[in-house]
Write an enzyme that holds these catalytic residues in place. Sequence first.
Site, PDB file in Angstrom:
ATOM      1  N   THR A  94       0.868  -1.183   0.000  1.00  0.00           N
ATOM      2  CA  THR A  94       0.000   0.000   0.000  1.00  0.00           C
ATOM      3  C   THR A  94       0.899   1.226   0.000  1.00  0.00           C
ATOM      4  OG1 THR A  94      -1.606  -1.232   1.302  1.00  0.00           O
ATOM      5  CG2 THR A  94      -1.895   1.151   1.186  1.00  0.00           C
ATOM      6  N   LYS A 170      -6.995   1.578  -3.266  1.00  0.00           N
ATOM      7  CA  LYS A 170      -6.571   0.899  -2.031  1.00  0.00           C
ATOM      8  C   LYS A 170      -6.620   1.845  -0.829  1.00  0.00           C
ATOM      9  CE  LYS A 170      -4.909  -1.569   1.122  1.00  0.00           C
ATOM     10  NZ  LYS A 170      -5.722  -2.521   1.850  1.00  0.00           N
ATOM     11  N   LYS A 239      -0.290   5.466   8.463  1.00  0.00           N
ATOM     12  CA  LYS A 239       0.417   5.724   7.189  1.00  0.00           C
ATOM     13  C   LYS A 239      -0.594   5.832   6.036  1.00  0.00           C
ATOM     14  CE  LYS A 239       1.475   2.051   4.998  1.00  0.00           C
ATOM     15  NZ  LYS A 239       1.070   1.179   3.911  1.00  0.00           N
TER      16      LYS A 239
HETATM   17  P1  NAD Z   1       4.969  -5.800   8.046  1.00  0.00           P
HETATM   18  O1  NAD Z   1       5.333  -4.622   8.891  1.00  0.00           O
HETATM   19  O2  NAD Z   1       4.627  -7.086   8.689  1.00  0.00           O
HETATM   20  O3  NAD Z   1       6.158  -6.091   6.968  1.00  0.00           O
HETATM   21  C1  NAD Z   1       6.811  -5.029   6.327  1.00  0.00           C
HETATM   22  C2  NAD Z   1       7.897  -5.533   5.400  1.00  0.00           C
HETATM   23  O4  NAD Z   1       8.626  -4.388   4.914  1.00  0.00           O
HETATM   24  C3  NAD Z   1       8.932  -6.440   6.065  1.00  0.00           C
HETATM   25  O5  NAD Z   1       9.331  -7.431   5.131  1.00  0.00           O
HETATM   26  C4  NAD Z   1      10.126  -5.512   6.349  1.00  0.00           C
HETATM   27  O6  NAD Z   1      11.348  -6.194   6.362  1.00  0.00           O
HETATM   28  C5  NAD Z   1      10.035  -4.584   5.153  1.00  0.00           C
HETATM   29  N1  NAD Z   1      10.650  -3.266   5.403  1.00  0.00           N
HETATM   30  C6  NAD Z   1      10.201  -2.301   6.228  1.00  0.00           C
HETATM   31  N2  NAD Z   1      11.002  -1.218   6.155  1.00  0.00           N
HETATM   32  C7  NAD Z   1      11.991  -1.531   5.254  1.00  0.00           C
HETATM   33  C8  NAD Z   1      13.092  -0.819   4.725  1.00  0.00           C
HETATM   34  N3  NAD Z   1      13.370   0.430   5.096  1.00  0.00           N
HETATM   35  N4  NAD Z   1      13.872  -1.463   3.815  1.00  0.00           N
HETATM   36  C9  NAD Z   1      13.588  -2.723   3.418  1.00  0.00           C
HETATM   37  N5  NAD Z   1      12.561  -3.436   3.874  1.00  0.00           N
HETATM   38  C10 NAD Z   1      11.756  -2.835   4.775  1.00  0.00           C
HETATM   39  O7  NAD Z   1       3.790  -5.266   7.099  1.00  0.00           O
HETATM   40  P2  NAD Z   1       2.630  -6.131   6.387  1.00  0.00           P
HETATM   41  O8  NAD Z   1       1.459  -6.197   7.310  1.00  0.00           O
HETATM   42  O9  NAD Z   1       3.203  -7.350   5.772  1.00  0.00           O
HETATM   43  O10 NAD Z   1       2.213  -5.089   5.219  1.00  0.00           O
HETATM   44  C11 NAD Z   1       2.952  -4.989   4.002  1.00  0.00           C
HETATM   45  C12 NAD Z   1       2.190  -4.035   3.081  1.00  0.00           C
HETATM   46  O11 NAD Z   1       0.880  -4.563   2.817  1.00  0.00           O
HETATM   47  C13 NAD Z   1       1.987  -2.634   3.674  1.00  0.00           C
HETATM   48  O12 NAD Z   1       2.083  -1.680   2.662  1.00  0.00           O
HETATM   49  C14 NAD Z   1       0.571  -2.708   4.224  1.00  0.00           C
HETATM   50  O13 NAD Z   1      -0.022  -1.428   4.311  1.00  0.00           O
HETATM   51  C15 NAD Z   1      -0.104  -3.617   3.198  1.00  0.00           C
HETATM   52  N6  NAD Z   1      -1.271  -4.384   3.668  1.00  0.00           N
HETATM   53  C16 NAD Z   1      -1.276  -4.960   4.901  1.00  0.00           C
HETATM   54  C17 NAD Z   1      -2.414  -5.669   5.314  1.00  0.00           C
HETATM   55  C18 NAD Z   1      -2.493  -6.304   6.692  1.00  0.00           C
HETATM   56  O14 NAD Z   1      -3.601  -6.585   7.169  1.00  0.00           O
HETATM   57  N7  NAD Z   1      -1.392  -6.559   7.353  1.00  0.00           N
HETATM   58  C19 NAD Z   1      -3.513  -5.810   4.466  1.00  0.00           C
HETATM   59  C20 NAD Z   1      -3.449  -5.246   3.181  1.00  0.00           C
HETATM   60  C21 NAD Z   1      -2.319  -4.531   2.792  1.00  0.00           C
END
Ligand code: NAD
Length: 297
Positions: A94, A170, A239
Amino acid sequence: MRVGFIGLGNMGQAMARNLIRAGHQLVLYNRTRERADALAKEGAEVADSPATAAKQEVAITMLADDNALQSVIFGPNGIIQGMQPGGMHVSMSTISPALSQRLSAAHRERGQRYLAAPVFGRPEAAAAGKLTIVAAGPPDAVAKAKPLFDVLGERTFEVSEEPQHANLIKISGNFLIACVIESLGEVFALSRKAGLDPQKPFDVFSKTLFNAPVYKIYGPQIIEGKFSPPGFKLPLGLKDIRLMYAAADQLAVPMPFANVVHDNFLSAIANGHGDLDWSALALVAEERAGVTGGRAA
Ligand code: NAD
């Protein structure tokens, strides 16, 4: 298909696992290598840089936010350097429509393809292969990614040839969910303050006018106070509201509710709820009303 998969957080890990199980050959990269090593046991290769992971036919990114994605794309050993001409980047995080537009141009300049395919659905939906995918980009690129989407999700909407439109949908969706969480929090605080079990109004609403997944997912979670472990971390929710706000600001579209939920996310963090699920936004309404929902004050 050989697929580079970059970003193995709550969502990415479940999604990558499903692609491996469906028979795709995955090359994984994650900032913390252990999360990739865990999947190597299931048949994936582990790359030591985003550039190496992105050398495949398709590179999927599922990272936290704009900053994370930019550092992995444009930083040292970044995806943009690793991708071959003709390679395709499927951006599923996202992120802001503005970054999506910038990525689209950057890939085009290098003869690489780009499409945005953000998802709806929490980590449980990702694990079950039941995400909703909103895809936008050149139709031939969307068609190439479709077999991957069919593994990851139960439904893919092709919304536009301009990738940033998928990102706009989204963040609009997450804004709507945040408003539902906020309004449920307010109604449940009102019930509790009146000495009425919030389950009662919830039963009435969720079985009639508000018989929709978003209410059925978040209503019980808020009533039962199940905010940990977080499926979607509260700061990630903040965010997304910021992204909504920036997009609305750029297009001169006033969105007063975005202001309200933005400030309430800040209150939640200021009051120590930053490690919880974003549904803990509802705690702000309770706290303002002086009720604790049966939890310790
Ligand atoms: P999370 O925090 O569990 O994982 C984040 C990932 O980003 C990890 O792999 C981490 O290593 C990586 N990361 C963070 N900062 C970094 C950096 N500076 N350099 C390199 N890697 C970095 O998040 P998530 O829940 O897996 O969400 C991932 C995406 O999906 C986000 O954009 C979130 O908004 C979106 N999303 C999440 C959900 C949910 O319910 N969790 C649902 C739909 C969409």
